[in-house]
Design a protein around this motif. Structure first.
Motif, PDB file in Angstrom:
ATOM      1  N   PRO A   1       0.820  -1.192   0.000  1.00  0.00           N
ATOM      2  CA  PRO A   1       0.000   0.000   0.000  1.00  0.00           C
ATOM      3  C   PRO A   1       0.861   1.252   0.000  1.00  0.00           C
ATOM      4  O   PRO A   1       2.022   1.192   0.381  1.00  0.00           O
ATOM      5  N   ALA A   2       0.298   2.361  -0.378  1.00  0.00           N
ATOM      6  CA  ALA A   2       1.042   3.615  -0.363  1.00  0.00           C
ATOM      7  C   ALA A   2       0.163   4.713   0.189  1.00  0.00           C
ATOM      8  O   ALA A   2      -1.048   4.672   0.065  1.00  0.00           O
ATOM      9  N   SER A   3       0.788   5.695   0.801  1.00  0.00           N
ATOM     10  CA  SER A   3       0.048   6.859   1.248  1.00  0.00           C
ATOM     11  C   SER A   3       0.028   7.856   0.102  1.00  0.00           C
ATOM     12  O   SER A   3       0.355   7.522  -1.023  1.00  0.00           O
ATOM     13  N   ALA A   4      -0.318   9.112   0.394  1.00  0.00           N
ATOM     14  CA  ALA A   4      -0.640  10.040  -0.689  1.00  0.00           C
ATOM     15  C   ALA A   4       0.576  10.591  -1.407  1.00  0.00           C
ATOM     16  O   ALA A   4       1.502  11.105  -0.800  1.00  0.00           O
ATOM     17  N   LEU A   5       0.555  10.457  -2.700  1.00  0.00           N
ATOM     18  CA  LEU A   5       1.382  11.240  -3.603  1.00  0.00           C
ATOM     19  C   LEU A   5       0.453  11.693  -4.711  1.00  0.00           C
ATOM     20  O   LEU A   5      -0.105  10.870  -5.429  1.00  0.00           O
TER      21      LEU A   5
ATOM     22  N   TYR B   1       8.963   4.635  -1.538  1.00  0.00           N
ATOM     23  CA  TYR B   1       7.786   4.374  -2.348  1.00  0.00           C
ATOM     24  C   TYR B   1       6.499   4.358  -1.534  1.00  0.00           C
ATOM     25  O   TYR B   1       5.410   4.573  -2.060  1.00  0.00           O
ATOM     26  N   GLN B   2       6.612   4.079  -0.237  1.00  0.00           N
ATOM     27  CA  GLN B   2       5.405   3.973   0.580  1.00  0.00           C
ATOM     28  C   GLN B   2       4.838   5.328   0.982  1.00  0.00           C
ATOM     29  O   GLN B   2       3.699   5.414   1.428  1.00  0.00           O
ATOM     30  N   GLN B   3       5.634   6.417   0.844  1.00  0.00           N
ATOM     31  CA  GLN B   3       5.153   7.757   1.186  1.00  0.00           C
ATOM     32  C   GLN B   3       4.507   7.744   2.572  1.00  0.00           C
ATOM     33  O   GLN B   3       3.343   8.104   2.744  1.00  0.00           O
ATOM     34  N   THR B   4       5.269   7.329   3.568  1.00  0.00           N
ATOM     35  CA  THR B   4       4.709   7.057   4.890  1.00  0.00           C
ATOM     36  C   THR B   4       4.670   8.261   5.830  1.00  0.00           C
ATOM     37  O   THR B   4       4.004   8.212   6.859  1.00  0.00           O
ATOM     38  N   SER B   5       5.388   9.336   5.523  1.00  0.00           N
ATOM     39  CA  SER B   5       5.431  10.470   6.443  1.00  0.00           C
ATOM     40  C   SER B   5       4.082  11.187   6.514  1.00  0.00           C
ATOM     41  O   SER B   5       3.342  11.262   5.534  1.00  0.00           O
ATOM     42  N   LYS B   6       3.789  11.702   7.701  1.00  0.00           N
ATOM     43  CA  LYS B   6       2.595  12.511   7.877  1.00  0.00           C
ATOM     44  C   LYS B   6       2.948  13.968   7.616  1.00  0.00           C
ATOM     45  O   LYS B   6       3.974  14.453   8.075  1.00  0.00           O
ATOM     46  N   VAL B   7       2.114  14.643   6.875  1.00  0.00           N
ATOM     47  CA  VAL B   7       2.364  16.049   6.570  1.00  0.00           C
ATOM     48  C   VAL B   7       1.111  16.856   6.848  1.00  0.00           C
ATOM     49  O   VAL B   7      -0.007  16.336   6.855  1.00  0.00           O
ATOM     50  N   THR B   8       1.317  18.147   7.067  1.00  0.00           N
ATOM     51  CA  THR B   8       0.222  19.082   7.315  1.00  0.00           C
ATOM     52  C   THR B   8      -0.056  19.851   6.038  1.00  0.00           C
ATOM     53  O   THR B   8       0.849  20.472   5.467  1.00  0.00           O
ATOM     54  N   ALA B   9      -1.271  19.798   5.556  1.00  0.00           N
ATOM     55  CA  ALA B   9      -1.623  20.511   4.331  1.00  0.00           C
ATOM     56  C   ALA B   9      -1.547  22.019   4.542  1.00  0.00           C
ATOM     57  O   ALA B   9      -1.687  22.524   5.661  1.00  0.00           O
ATOM     58  N   PHE B  10      -1.327  22.749   3.468  1.00  0.00           N
ATOM     59  CA  PHE B  10      -1.318  24.204   3.517  1.00  0.00           C
ATOM     60  C   PHE B  10      -2.706  24.706   3.939  1.00  0.00           C
ATOM     61  O   PHE B  10      -3.716  24.021   3.761  1.00  0.00           O
ATOM     62  N   LYS B  11      -2.736  25.913   4.493  1.00  0.00           N
ATOM     63  CA  LYS B  11      -3.963  26.489   5.037  1.00  0.00           C
ATOM     64  C   LYS B  11      -4.511  27.589   4.130  1.00  0.00           C
ATOM     65  O   LYS B  11      -3.759  28.188   3.350  1.00  0.00           O
ATOM     66  N   PRO B  12      -5.808  27.907   4.242  1.00  0.00           N
ATOM     67  CA  PRO B  12      -6.371  29.023   3.480  1.00  0.00           C
ATOM     68  C   PRO B  12      -5.579  30.305   3.731  1.00  0.00           C
ATOM     69  O   PRO B  12      -5.261  30.639   4.876  1.00  0.00           O
ATOM     70  N   GLY B  13      -5.249  31.004   2.685  1.00  0.00           N
ATOM     71  CA  GLY B  13      -4.438  32.215   2.776  1.00  0.00           C
ATOM     72  C   GLY B  13      -2.961  31.976   2.568  1.00  0.00           C
ATOM     73  O   GLY B  13      -2.193  32.925   2.420  1.00  0.00           O
ATOM     74  N   PHE B  14      -2.553  30.690   2.538  1.00  0.00           N
ATOM     75  CA  PHE B  14      -1.130  30.380   2.372  1.00  0.00           C
ATOM     76  C   PHE B  14      -0.683  30.690   0.950  1.00  0.00           C
ATOM     77  O   PHE B  14      -1.399  30.464  -0.014  1.00  0.00           O
TER      78      PHE B  14
ATOM     79  N   ASP C   1     -11.274  20.956   3.458  1.00  0.00           N
ATOM     80  CA  ASP C   1     -10.113  20.193   3.914  1.00  0.00           C
ATOM     81  C   ASP C   1      -9.701  19.125   2.900  1.00  0.00           C
ATOM     82  O   ASP C   1      -9.101  18.119   3.244  1.00  0.00           O
ATOM     83  N   SER C   2     -10.014  19.369   1.619  1.00  0.00           N
ATOM     84  CA  SER C   2      -9.792  18.339   0.598  1.00  0.00           C
ATOM     85  C   SER C   2      -8.322  17.944   0.462  1.00  0.00           C
ATOM     86  O   SER C   2      -8.016  16.755   0.280  1.00  0.00           O
ATOM     87  N   LEU C   3      -7.394  18.891   0.574  1.00  0.00           N
ATOM     88  CA  LEU C   3      -5.979  18.532   0.444  1.00  0.00           C
ATOM     89  C   LEU C   3      -5.512  17.706   1.635  1.00  0.00           C
ATOM     90  O   LEU C   3      -4.789  16.715   1.462  1.00  0.00           O
ATOM     91  N   GLN C   4      -5.928  18.073   2.845  1.00  0.00           N
ATOM     92  CA  GLN C   4      -5.529  17.288   4.015  1.00  0.00           C
ATOM     93  C   GLN C   4      -6.109  15.879   3.942  1.00  0.00           C
ATOM     94  O   GLN C   4      -5.432  14.896   4.267  1.00  0.00           O
ATOM     95  N   ARG C   5      -7.349  15.759   3.522  1.00  0.00           N
ATOM     96  CA  ARG C   5      -7.946  14.432   3.371  1.00  0.00           C
ATOM     97  C   ARG C   5      -7.163  13.590   2.375  1.00  0.00           C
ATOM     98  O   ARG C   5      -6.956  12.389   2.584  1.00  0.00           O
ATOM     99  N   ALA C   6      -6.726  14.227   1.296  1.00  0.00           N
ATOM    100  CA  ALA C   6      -5.934  13.496   0.300  1.00  0.00           C
ATOM    101  C   ALA C   6      -4.586  13.075   0.871  1.00  0.00           C
ATOM    102  O   ALA C   6      -4.133  11.944   0.656  1.00  0.00           O
ATOM    103  N   MET C   7      -3.951  13.959   1.628  1.00  0.00           N
ATOM    104  CA  MET C   7      -2.651  13.638   2.214  1.00  0.00           C
ATOM    105  C   MET C   7      -2.766  12.523   3.256  1.00  0.00           C
ATOM    106  O   MET C   7      -1.785  11.820   3.534  1.00  0.00           O
ATOM    107  N   ASP C   8      -3.947  12.348   3.824  1.00  0.00           N
ATOM    108  CA  ASP C   8      -4.167  11.305   4.830  1.00  0.00           C
ATOM    109  C   ASP C   8      -4.706  10.016   4.211  1.00  0.00           C
ATOM    110  O   ASP C   8      -5.026   9.069   4.931  1.00  0.00           O
ATOM    111  N   SER C   9      -4.815   9.977   2.887  1.00  0.00           N
ATOM    112  CA  SER C   9      -5.427   8.840   2.209  1.00  0.00           C
ATOM    113  C   SER C   9      -4.402   8.099   1.351  1.00  0.00           C
ATOM    114  O   SER C   9      -3.281   8.550   1.158  1.00  0.00           O
ATOM    115  N   THR C  10      -4.822   6.979   0.829  1.00  0.00           N
ATOM    116  CA  THR C  10      -4.002   6.229  -0.122  1.00  0.00           C
ATOM    117  C   THR C  10      -4.336   6.732  -1.516  1.00  0.00           C
ATOM    118  O   THR C  10      -5.363   6.376  -2.082  1.00  0.00           O
ATOM    119  N   CYS C  11      -3.472   7.579  -2.042  1.00  0.00           N
ATOM    120  CA  CYS C  11      -3.739   8.221  -3.318  1.00  0.00           C
ATOM    121  C   CYS C  11      -2.523   8.108  -4.229  1.00  0.00           C
ATOM    122  O   CYS C  11      -1.379   8.185  -3.774  1.00  0.00           O
TER     123      CYS C  11
END
Length: 339
Positions: A14-18, A126-139, A283-293
């Motif tokens: 499995p892979a996390s989000a890229l 390849y697994q893209q396992t790190s957790k990241v924080t999505a950019f915020k509105p206004g960024f 929160d669509s970008l954060q949801r994507a970063m937390d998903s298998t994409c």
């Protein structure tokens, strides 16, 4: 970036989000709401993709997704704007012609534009396992310096490079300056942004200081963020393919070097830069970063290439940018460029 690595990542499980997605052209115009907000025309030409809320000021207090009615990007919840300078060919007689853009592999049919990446880890993981924080509105952020003309200067930015495409799948080697030979399938301009955020400021006066590179190592090696910028965000990356194939006759090249020039009058390539204004819906970008994409993301809405191509933005002033020009728009003046 090696295409073989991208393909392998697509097959890994499995892979996390890229996220890797195409965006068609929105508009090519002399507007830069980060560096020259409110100024029209701005000093040099840019090519812009993303949501049609793009405007001269991009007021950070505005709700970009609410202001936009369409986006040129594959993921229809992404109303962000992404832009770079524009590439020109300089003929032996001193006239200029804008170099067209072509879509990347996998996005055939798109109207020019760019390929955009949001990555959690370097492709070696390849697994893209790190957790990241999505950019915020206004960024918003900028990487690169339009005035740089030397390799020593450009080393400040670690990952702004070029790839001379022998085929559409070529991904290495990369250089910091313009290729010095004709590139059969075009020139790919690669812009990678820093991945460490101070966690407080959505912008900074230079549009860069709120972001930083890893304290040691690199993004690819998983280097840690510095204490001053402790929040790990996705690595944002642009790939723009400039179709230089029509200009590959060496008889048209100057004896002293290569014939391509950025719209800010840079013949070295060291002034390449990229701009970004965040505009993902909710929160669509954060949801994507937390998903298998990977490319197709189950948490995001995807639109067709034809829908991407239909989104556009009207130009607020009339200026000739195509055909053979006596000067690059804005350099040194535009008197002869008016249609």
């Amino acid at each position: 970036m090696h295409w073989k690595s991208v393909t392998a990542l697509a097959l890994a499980a499995p892979a996390s989000a890229l996220l890797r997605f195409g965006c068609s052209q929105l508009v090519v115009v002399r507007i830069d709401p980060l560096v020259n907000p409110g100024l029209a025309p701005s000093p040099h030409l840019h090519q812009i993709i993303g949501g049609n809320a793009f405007n001269i000021t991009m007021d950070p207090s505005k709700d970009i997704p609410a202001e936009a009615t369409c986006t040129t990007c594959q993921f229809s919840e992404d109303f962000s704007n992404y832009w770079t300078a524009v590439l020109f060919f300089k003929a032996p007689n001193g006239t200029y012609h804008r170099v067209p853009q072509i879509p990347n592999l996998g996005f055939e049919g798109a109207k020019g534009g760019m390929t955009v990446y949001y990555m959690q880890d370097g492709l070696a993981n390849y697994q893209q396992t790190s957790k990241v924080t999505a950019f915020k509105p206004g960024f918003r952020q900028l990487i690169g310096e339009a005035s740089y003309r030397s390799k020593a200067q450009s080393r400040r930015f670690r990952q702004i490079t070029y790839t001379c495409l022998e085929t559409p799948g070529t991904r290495f080697p990369e250089s910091m300056d313009f290729p010095t030979k004709p590139c059969a399938a075009g020139i790919m301009a690669n812009v990678r942004f820093p991945t460490c955020w101070d966690g407080k400021n959505l912008d900074s006066p230079d549009h860069m200081s709120h972001m930083a590179y890893p304290e040691s190592g690199t993004f690819e090696s998983g280097g840690p963020c510095p204490a001053s910028h402790p929040v790990r965000v996705p690595q944002l990356m642009y790939e723009t393919i400039w179709d230089t194939s029509s200009f590959n006759d060496k008889a048209l090249w100057p004896a002293s070097g290569q014939p391509f020039v950025w719209s800010m009058d840079d013949t070295t390539g060291f002034g390449s830069h990229g701009d970004y204004v965040f505009g993902w819906k909710d929160d669509s970008l954060q949801r994507a970063m937390d998903s298998t994409c990977y490319v197709n993301c189950p948490t995001l809405k995807t639109q067709s290439i034809s829908a991407m191509n239909k989104c556009s933005k009207s130009i607020p002033f009339d200026e000739k940018i195509d055909g053979w020009l006596e000067a690059i728009p804005g350099l040194p003046d535009t008197a002869t460029q008016k249609a």
